[in-house]
Enzyme design. Sequence first.
Site, mmCIF file in Angstrom:
data_model
loop_
_atom_site.group_PDB
_atom_site.id
_atom_site.type_symbol
_atom_site.label_atom_id
_atom_site.label_comp_id
_atom_site.label_asym_id
_atom_site.label_seq_id
_atom_site.Cartn_x
_atom_site.Cartn_y
_atom_site.Cartn_z
ATOM 1 N N GLY A 1 0.958 -1.152 0.031
ATOM 2 C CA GLY A 1 -0.007 0.226 -0.125
ATOM 3 C C GLY A 1 1.029 1.146 0.099
ATOM 4 C CG ASP B 1 -10.232 -3.790 5.987
ATOM 5 O OD1 ASP B 1 -10.182 -4.243 7.183
ATOM 6 O OD2 ASP B 1 -10.763 -4.503 5.419
#
Length: 276
Positions: free
Chosen positions: A136, A153
Amino acid sequence: MIWFTEYWTENVGLTVKANEVKRIKSKYQEILILETPEFGRMLVLDGLIQTTERDEFIYHEMLVHPAMLAHPDPKRVLIIGGGDGGSVREALKHPSVEEVHLCEIDEEVIIASEKYFPSIAGKLRDPKVKIFIADGNAFLEEKKDYYDIIILDSSDPVGASEVLFTKEFYSKVKASLRKDGVMVAQTESPMIQEEYFKKAISEIRKVFRNFGVYLAFIPTYPSGMWSFTIASEYIDVINTKRMEKVKELKTKYFCDSIYACLFTVPKFVEDIIKKS
Ligand code: SPD
Protein backbone atom coordinates in the site's frame (compact mmCIF):
# COMPACT_ATOMS: atom_id res chain seq x y z
CA MET A 1 -11.01 -29.87 18.12
CA ILE A 2 -8.33 -27.58 19.46
CA TRP A 3 -8.41 -24.53 21.73
CA PHE A 4 -7.11 -21.48 19.89
CA THR A 5 -6.04 -18.41 21.84
CA GLU A 6 -5.31 -14.93 20.53
CA TYR A 7 -3.16 -13.22 23.13
CA TRP A 8 -4.33 -9.61 23.47
CA THR A 9 -1.55 -8.81 25.96
CA GLU A 10 0.80 -10.98 28.01
CA ASN A 11 -1.97 -11.44 30.54
CA VAL A 12 -5.24 -11.78 28.67
CA GLY A 13 -6.61 -13.27 25.49
CA LEU A 14 -9.59 -14.74 23.70
CA THR A 15 -9.86 -18.53 23.52
CA VAL A 16 -12.19 -20.39 21.18
CA LYS A 17 -12.77 -24.05 20.47
CA ALA A 18 -12.10 -24.74 16.82
CA ASN A 19 -11.34 -27.17 14.06
CA GLU A 20 -8.41 -26.26 11.89
CA VAL A 21 -9.57 -25.99 8.28
CA LYS A 22 -6.37 -24.81 6.62
CA ARG A 23 -2.96 -23.41 7.50
CA ILE A 24 -0.98 -21.61 4.79
CA LYS A 25 2.51 -20.15 5.03
CA SER A 26 2.52 -17.26 2.60
CA LYS A 27 5.48 -15.05 1.72
CA TYR A 28 4.29 -12.56 4.35
CA GLN A 29 2.53 -14.40 7.13
CA GLU A 30 0.82 -17.51 8.47
CA ILE A 31 -2.79 -17.68 7.34
CA LEU A 32 -4.97 -19.86 9.52
CA ILE A 33 -8.59 -20.72 8.86
CA LEU A 34 -10.58 -22.13 11.73
CA GLU A 35 -14.13 -23.44 12.02
CA THR A 36 -15.57 -22.39 15.37
CA PRO A 37 -18.92 -23.28 16.92
CA GLU A 38 -19.73 -19.71 18.05
CA PHE A 39 -18.27 -17.51 15.32
CA GLY A 40 -18.32 -19.74 12.24
CA ARG A 41 -15.21 -19.58 10.05
CA MET A 42 -12.44 -17.41 11.42
CA LEU A 43 -9.50 -15.87 9.53
CA VAL A 44 -6.33 -15.54 11.60
CA LEU A 45 -3.13 -13.89 10.39
CA ASP A 46 0.05 -14.48 12.38
CA GLY A 47 -2.04 -15.46 15.40
CA LEU A 48 -4.36 -12.41 15.26
CA ILE A 49 -8.06 -12.74 14.46
CA GLN A 50 -8.95 -10.65 11.41
CA THR A 51 -12.50 -11.61 10.70
CA THR A 52 -15.19 -14.15 11.50
CA GLU A 53 -18.36 -15.06 9.64
CA ARG A 54 -20.47 -14.17 12.67
CA ASP A 55 -19.29 -10.64 13.50
CA GLU A 56 -17.48 -9.36 10.38
CA PHE A 57 -20.48 -7.24 9.36
CA ILE A 58 -19.96 -4.97 12.36
CA TYR A 59 -16.39 -4.11 11.47
CA HIS A 60 -16.90 -3.77 7.72
CA GLU A 61 -20.10 -1.73 7.89
CA MET A 62 -18.67 0.62 10.51
CA LEU A 63 -15.37 1.02 8.71
CA VAL A 64 -16.89 1.83 5.33
CA HIS A 65 -20.25 3.62 5.57
CA PRO A 66 -19.45 6.71 7.67
CA ALA A 67 -16.68 7.71 5.24
CA MET A 68 -18.78 7.00 2.16
CA LEU A 69 -21.59 9.14 3.55
CA ALA A 70 -19.27 11.99 4.51
CA HIS A 71 -18.45 12.52 0.82
CA PRO A 72 -21.04 14.20 -1.43
CA ASP A 73 -20.53 11.83 -4.38
CA PRO A 74 -18.00 9.02 -3.82
CA LYS A 75 -17.01 7.51 -7.16
CA ARG A 76 -13.43 6.29 -6.76
CA VAL A 77 -12.63 4.18 -3.73
CA LEU A 78 -9.30 2.68 -2.66
CA ILE A 79 -9.08 0.00 0.02
CA ILE A 80 -5.64 -0.77 1.42
CA GLY A 81 -5.45 -4.20 3.07
CA GLY A 82 -8.88 -5.79 3.30
CA GLY A 83 -8.01 -8.86 1.22
CA ASP A 84 -10.98 -10.74 2.70
CA GLY A 85 -13.26 -8.53 0.60
CA GLY A 86 -15.64 -7.34 3.34
CA SER A 87 -14.89 -3.66 2.78
CA VAL A 88 -15.24 -4.06 -0.99
CA ARG A 89 -18.69 -5.58 -0.47
CA GLU A 90 -19.79 -2.64 1.70
CA ALA A 91 -18.34 0.06 -0.59
CA LEU A 92 -20.26 -1.39 -3.54
CA LYS A 93 -23.54 -0.81 -1.70
CA HIS A 94 -23.19 2.89 -2.58
CA PRO A 95 -24.73 3.51 -6.02
CA SER A 96 -22.44 6.45 -6.88
CA VAL A 97 -19.36 4.19 -6.82
CA GLU A 98 -17.75 3.67 -10.22
CA GLU A 99 -14.54 1.91 -9.24
CA VAL A 100 -13.14 0.17 -6.20
CA HIS A 101 -9.41 -0.48 -6.12
CA LEU A 102 -8.22 -3.06 -3.62
CA CYS A 103 -4.53 -2.96 -2.77
CA GLU A 104 -3.59 -6.06 -0.80
CA ILE A 105 0.02 -7.12 -0.27
CA ASP A 106 -0.69 -10.83 0.20
CA GLU A 107 -2.45 -12.55 -2.68
CA GLU A 108 -2.82 -15.70 -0.57
CA VAL A 109 -5.26 -13.86 1.70
CA ILE A 110 -7.50 -13.12 -1.28
CA ILE A 111 -7.27 -16.69 -2.58
CA ALA A 112 -8.08 -18.15 0.85
CA SER A 113 -10.94 -15.70 1.43
CA GLU A 114 -12.57 -16.52 -1.89
CA LYS A 115 -12.33 -20.21 -1.12
CA TYR A 116 -13.29 -20.27 2.56
CA PHE A 117 -15.30 -17.05 3.12
CA PRO A 118 -17.63 -16.64 0.12
CA SER A 119 -20.12 -14.52 2.08
CA ILE A 120 -17.38 -11.97 2.76
CA ALA A 121 -15.33 -12.20 -0.42
CA GLY A 122 -18.24 -12.64 -2.82
CA LYS A 123 -17.94 -9.21 -4.45
CA LEU A 124 -14.22 -9.29 -5.19
CA ARG A 125 -14.84 -10.15 -8.85
CA ASP A 126 -17.47 -7.44 -9.37
CA PRO A 127 -16.75 -5.55 -12.62
CA LYS A 128 -16.24 -2.32 -10.68
CA VAL A 129 -13.43 -3.90 -8.63
CA LYS A 130 -9.76 -3.94 -9.62
CA ILE A 131 -7.32 -5.88 -7.44
CA PHE A 132 -3.70 -4.80 -7.07
CA ILE A 133 -1.27 -7.13 -5.31
CA ALA A 134 1.07 -4.51 -3.93
CA ASP A 135 2.45 -2.80 -0.88
CA GLY A 136 0.00 0.00 0.00
CA ASN A 137 2.79 2.39 0.85
CA ALA A 138 4.41 2.04 -2.57
CA PHE A 139 1.06 1.92 -4.39
CA LEU A 140 0.08 5.38 -3.16
CA GLU A 141 3.16 6.90 -4.82
CA GLU A 142 1.62 6.10 -8.19
CA LYS A 143 -1.82 7.61 -7.66
CA LYS A 144 -1.92 11.28 -6.78
CA ASP A 145 -5.10 13.35 -6.46
CA TYR A 146 -7.27 10.46 -7.61
CA TYR A 147 -9.52 8.90 -4.96
CA ASP A 148 -12.65 10.21 -3.25
CA ILE A 149 -12.34 7.70 -0.44
CA ILE A 150 -9.40 5.77 0.97
CA ILE A 151 -10.17 3.00 3.45
CA LEU A 152 -7.31 1.62 5.55
CA ASP A 153 -8.48 -1.90 6.36
CA SER A 154 -5.20 -2.95 7.87
CA SER A 155 -4.13 -5.46 10.45
CA ASP A 156 -2.52 -4.33 13.71
CA PRO A 157 0.48 -1.98 13.62
CA VAL A 158 3.12 -4.68 13.90
CA GLY A 159 5.49 -5.96 11.22
CA ALA A 160 4.60 -4.91 7.69
CA SER A 161 1.53 -2.94 8.83
CA GLU A 162 3.41 -0.68 11.23
CA VAL A 163 4.16 1.84 8.51
CA LEU A 164 0.43 2.22 7.80
CA PHE A 165 0.03 4.03 11.13
CA THR A 166 2.61 6.78 10.55
CA LYS A 167 2.40 10.47 9.68
CA GLU A 168 4.43 9.80 6.52
CA PHE A 169 1.92 7.24 5.34
CA TYR A 170 -1.12 9.40 6.16
CA SER A 171 0.51 12.22 4.17
CA LYS A 172 0.69 9.91 1.16
CA VAL A 173 -2.97 9.03 1.68
CA LYS A 174 -3.82 12.75 1.69
CA ALA A 175 -1.89 13.30 -1.53
CA SER A 176 -3.76 10.47 -3.23
CA LEU A 177 -7.14 11.89 -2.28
CA ARG A 178 -8.96 14.49 -4.35
CA LYS A 179 -9.63 17.85 -2.75
CA ASP A 180 -12.78 16.81 -0.90
CA GLY A 181 -11.53 13.26 -0.28
CA VAL A 182 -12.12 11.33 2.92
CA MET A 183 -9.93 8.77 4.64
CA VAL A 184 -10.98 6.23 7.23
CA ALA A 185 -8.76 3.88 9.20
CA GLN A 186 -9.23 1.15 11.74
CA THR A 187 -7.36 2.53 14.76
CA GLU A 188 -7.29 -0.30 17.30
CA SER A 189 -8.74 -0.60 20.79
CA PRO A 190 -8.63 2.40 23.14
CA MET A 191 -9.33 0.00 26.00
CA ILE A 192 -6.55 -2.54 25.66
CA GLN A 193 -4.20 -1.05 23.06
CA GLU A 194 -4.13 2.54 24.26
CA GLU A 195 -0.64 3.17 22.90
CA TYR A 196 -1.53 2.01 19.35
CA PHE A 197 -4.73 4.04 19.48
CA LYS A 198 -3.02 7.20 20.72
CA LYS A 199 -0.24 6.94 18.17
CA ALA A 200 -2.69 6.55 15.28
CA ILE A 201 -4.75 9.58 16.38
CA SER A 202 -1.74 11.77 17.00
CA GLU A 203 -0.29 10.96 13.57
CA ILE A 204 -3.60 11.45 11.74
CA ARG A 205 -4.25 14.83 13.36
CA LYS A 206 -0.81 16.08 12.24
CA VAL A 207 -1.86 15.51 8.62
CA PHE A 208 -5.59 16.24 8.28
CA ARG A 209 -7.41 19.40 9.35
CA ASN A 210 -10.62 17.54 10.25
CA PHE A 211 -10.90 14.23 12.01
CA GLY A 212 -13.31 12.28 14.19
CA VAL A 213 -13.07 9.08 16.19
CA TYR A 214 -15.91 6.61 16.64
CA LEU A 215 -16.34 3.16 18.16
CA ALA A 216 -18.08 -0.12 17.54
CA PHE A 217 -18.44 -3.28 19.55
CA ILE A 218 -16.62 -6.17 17.86
CA PRO A 219 -16.72 -9.33 20.01
CA THR A 220 -13.65 -11.05 18.55
CA TYR A 221 -11.29 -8.05 18.61
CA PRO A 222 -9.21 -7.21 21.69
CA SER A 223 -11.52 -6.05 24.51
CA GLY A 224 -14.44 -5.81 22.06
CA MET A 225 -14.17 -2.01 22.03
CA TRP A 226 -12.82 -0.99 18.61
CA SER A 227 -12.05 2.41 17.13
CA PHE A 228 -12.14 3.98 13.70
CA THR A 229 -10.85 7.39 12.67
CA ILE A 230 -12.25 9.36 9.77
CA ALA A 231 -10.35 12.34 8.40
CA SER A 232 -10.45 14.89 5.62
CA GLU A 233 -8.66 18.07 4.70
CA TYR A 234 -11.76 19.94 3.46
CA ILE A 235 -14.83 18.08 4.69
CA ASP A 236 -15.98 18.72 8.23
CA VAL A 237 -16.33 15.00 8.89
CA ILE A 238 -17.92 15.39 12.32
CA ASN A 239 -20.74 17.65 11.20
CA THR A 240 -21.35 16.33 7.69
CA LYS A 241 -24.02 13.63 7.86
CA ARG A 242 -26.28 12.36 5.13
CA MET A 243 -28.96 10.80 7.30
CA GLU A 244 -31.40 10.36 4.41
CA LYS A 245 -29.01 7.92 2.70
CA VAL A 246 -28.75 5.46 5.59
CA LYS A 247 -32.09 3.82 4.85
CA GLU A 248 -30.98 3.03 1.30
CA LEU A 249 -28.20 0.80 2.64
CA LYS A 250 -28.82 -2.83 3.48
CA THR A 251 -26.97 -3.18 6.79
CA LYS A 252 -27.20 -5.14 10.05
CA TYR A 253 -25.27 -2.92 12.50
CA PHE A 254 -24.91 0.55 11.01
CA CYS A 255 -28.24 2.37 11.25
CA ASP A 256 -29.57 5.90 11.63
CA SER A 257 -29.52 5.93 15.44
CA ILE A 258 -25.85 4.85 15.53
CA TYR A 259 -25.01 7.32 12.74
CA ALA A 260 -26.79 10.20 14.50
CA CYS A 261 -24.50 9.92 17.52
CA LEU A 262 -21.51 8.38 15.72
CA PHE A 263 -18.89 10.47 17.50
CA THR A 264 -20.23 9.95 20.99
CA VAL A 265 -17.46 8.22 22.89
CA PRO A 266 -16.96 7.47 26.59
CA LYS A 267 -15.18 10.14 28.63
CA PHE A 268 -11.94 8.16 29.01
CA VAL A 269 -11.73 7.78 25.23
CA GLU A 270 -12.39 11.51 24.78
CA ASP A 271 -9.58 12.19 27.23
CA ILE A 272 -7.14 9.96 25.34
CA ILE A 273 -8.06 11.71 22.08
CA LYS A 274 -7.49 15.13 23.66
CA LYS A 275 -4.07 14.06 24.89
CA SER A 276 -3.01 12.46 21.60
N1 SPD B 1 -6.83 -7.08 15.88
C1 SPD B 1 -7.32 -7.27 14.56
C2 SPD B 1 -7.57 -6.01 13.83
C3 SPD B 1 -7.87 -6.32 12.42
C4 SPD B 1 -8.42 -5.22 11.65
N2 SPD B 1 -8.52 -5.51 10.26
C5 SPD B 1 -9.24 -6.65 9.91
C6 SPD B 1 -9.40 -6.81 8.43
C7 SPD B 1 -10.72 -7.34 8.09
N3 SPD B 1 -11.12 -6.96 6.79
